[in-house]
Design an enzyme around this catalytic site. Structure first.
Site, PDB file in Angstrom:
ATOM      1  N   GLY A  14       0.830  -1.213   0.000  1.00 27.73           N
ATOM      2  CA  GLY A  14       0.000   0.000   0.000  1.00 27.73           C
ATOM      3  C   GLY A  14       0.856   1.252   0.000  1.00 27.73           C
ATOM      4  N   GLY A 112       5.321  -5.847   5.538  1.00 32.77           N
ATOM      5  CA  GLY A 112       5.511  -7.270   5.814  1.00 32.77           C
ATOM      6  C   GLY A 112       5.544  -8.121   4.544  1.00 32.77           C
ATOM      7  CG  ASP A 136      -1.358  -1.064   8.744  1.00 30.89           C
ATOM      8  OD1 ASP A 136      -2.113  -0.071   8.758  1.00 30.89           O
ATOM      9  OD2 ASP A 136      -1.527  -2.031   7.980  1.00 30.89           O
ATOM     10  CB  VAL A 299      -8.755  10.204   4.160  1.00 29.58           C
ATOM     11  CG1 VAL A 299      -8.320  11.462   4.883  1.00 29.58           C
ATOM     12  CG2 VAL A 299      -9.881  10.514   3.190  1.00 29.58           C
TER      13      VAL A 299
END
Ligand code: F6P
Length: 374
Positions: A14, A112, A136, A299
């Site tokens: 991401g 990861g 994260d 966002v």
């Protein structure tokens, strides 16, 4: 000083604020030594297809403050990629491309999943390094990752703003924050934004305990509550179903059994995807207050990186070049306090950094009276 080198770089997984700062950190340091840097487009996809661009001084100029990644990204697995309608192991192709481009090494920036890809390539004999990025904050072996600080700022501001509507309309507002495995972002933003309830994957909740916390607030005269919910948070029943499905995957002995267990796990995850909306309905019934849901979604990953992420991306990128100079491959460049440290990929790949239950953030949240739903 060692000789001239030719390094490849890519971003995978991401997108995350600070990726461009890291590319620039690597690039400017490498170019400063007379090395060459090429960037592969769209993560592993571009590496396998040998789609790349030259990252010279001009290409690196002006990117420090830009969100996303100038190289593009994807979530492909190098050993199981869909190519022309079939799933293929692309490691041999990647090795060919590596040699064709006369690379001394490859830097993969990611979380990861990227560490797993990098370890596979390293095991196949390639010189690789990874740089830790994810909003994260769940990468094992590093204090933090770039993207996390910016996302925490954005989620905190969202929680701040949601307070206005919650108190004006006497509502419960549930804010769904990213983090499908780890609750760092929800916990950090929840504490910083003063959420009344914080629900994270590490601590299974019960609706009754959440409702109780909201009713206690009502009894004290606060007829509204803000609940920060991690996308991976689950109540105790859903947690049991999820953990049972995960165990089936681990226990499966044959590829067929593993496939079936993975399909079942995906089904369980699908069924639980709407959990924040389910919780909102349950809390309305249990408290008599109206409840609304706001999903922060992308966002949180978008836009310009904050100063801390620009700094982290830059210093980790620059440190990666030092490691390459020292010939240290097969590592993640981890953030350790104010310094950086190489951590072997075998200690990173396949592991997740969850919030430890005795972590000070959890203790602090409880001490200031925040309910964690347990
Ligand atoms: O980057 C990690 C993450 O932000 C997770 O928290 C989230 O579940 C996931 O990405 C979703 O990203 P995408 O929809 O791009 O796969």
């Amino acid at each position: 000083m060692s000789g001239k080198r030719r390094i490849g770089i890519l971003t995978a997984g991401g997108d995350s604020p600070g990726l461009n700062a890291a590319i620039r950190g690597v690039g400017k340091t490498a170019i400063g030594r007379g090395w060459e840097l090429i960037g592969f487009r769209d993560g592993i996809t571009g590496l396998a297809a040998d789609r790349h661009v030259q990252l010279d001084g001009r290409a690196l100029s002006g990117i420090l403050t830009i969100g996303g990644t100038i190289l593009g990204t994807s979530r492909d697995k190098v050993h199981r990629m869909e190519v022309d309608g079939e799933v293929r192991d692309m490691i041999p192709t990647v090795i060919e491309n590596f040699e064709k481009n006369r690379l001394d090494g490859l830097i993969l920036i990611g979380g990861g999943g990227t560490a797993k890809n990098a370890k596979r390539l390293h095991d196949a004999g390639l010189n690789v390094l990874t740089l830790p990025k994810t909003i994260d904050n769940d990468i094992h072996g590093t204090d933090t990752s770039f993207g996390f600080a910016t996302a925490t700022e954005i989620a905190t501001e969202a929680i701040d703003r949601l307070h206005s509507t919650a108190h004006s309309h006497h509502r419960i507002i549930l804010t769904e924050v990213m983090g499908h495995r780890a609750g760092w972002l929800t916990l950090g933003a929840g504490i910083a934004g003063g959420a009344d309830v914080i629900l994270i994957p590490e601590i299974p909740y019960t609706v009754e305990r959440v409702a109780e916390a909201i009713r206690e607030r009502m009894a004290r005269g606060s007829s509204f509550s803000v609940v920060a919910v991690a996308e991976g948070a689950r109540d105790t029943t859903d947690t049991a179903d999820y953990e049972a499905a995960q165990l089936l995957v681990k226990a499966a002995k044959t590829p067929e059994a593993k496939g079936a267990a993975k399909t079942h796990l995906a089904h369980v995850e699908d069924m639980q995807r709407e959990h924040t909306f389910t919780l909102a309905r349950e809390l309305e019934a249990a408290t008599g207050l109206e409840a609304r849901v706001t999903i922060l979604g992308y966002v949180q990953r978008g836009g310009t990186p904050c100063a801390a992420d620009r700094l982290l991306g830059t210093r980790i990128g620059a440190a990666a070049v030092e490691l390459i100079d020292a010939g240290e491959w097969g590592h993640m460049v981890a953030a350790r306090g104010d310094a950086t440290e190489p951590v072997p990929l075998k200690d990173v790949a396949g592991k997740v950094k969850l919030v430890p239950l005795d972590h000070e953030w959890i203790a602090a949240a409880r001490k200031v009276g925040t309910s964690l739903g347990d």
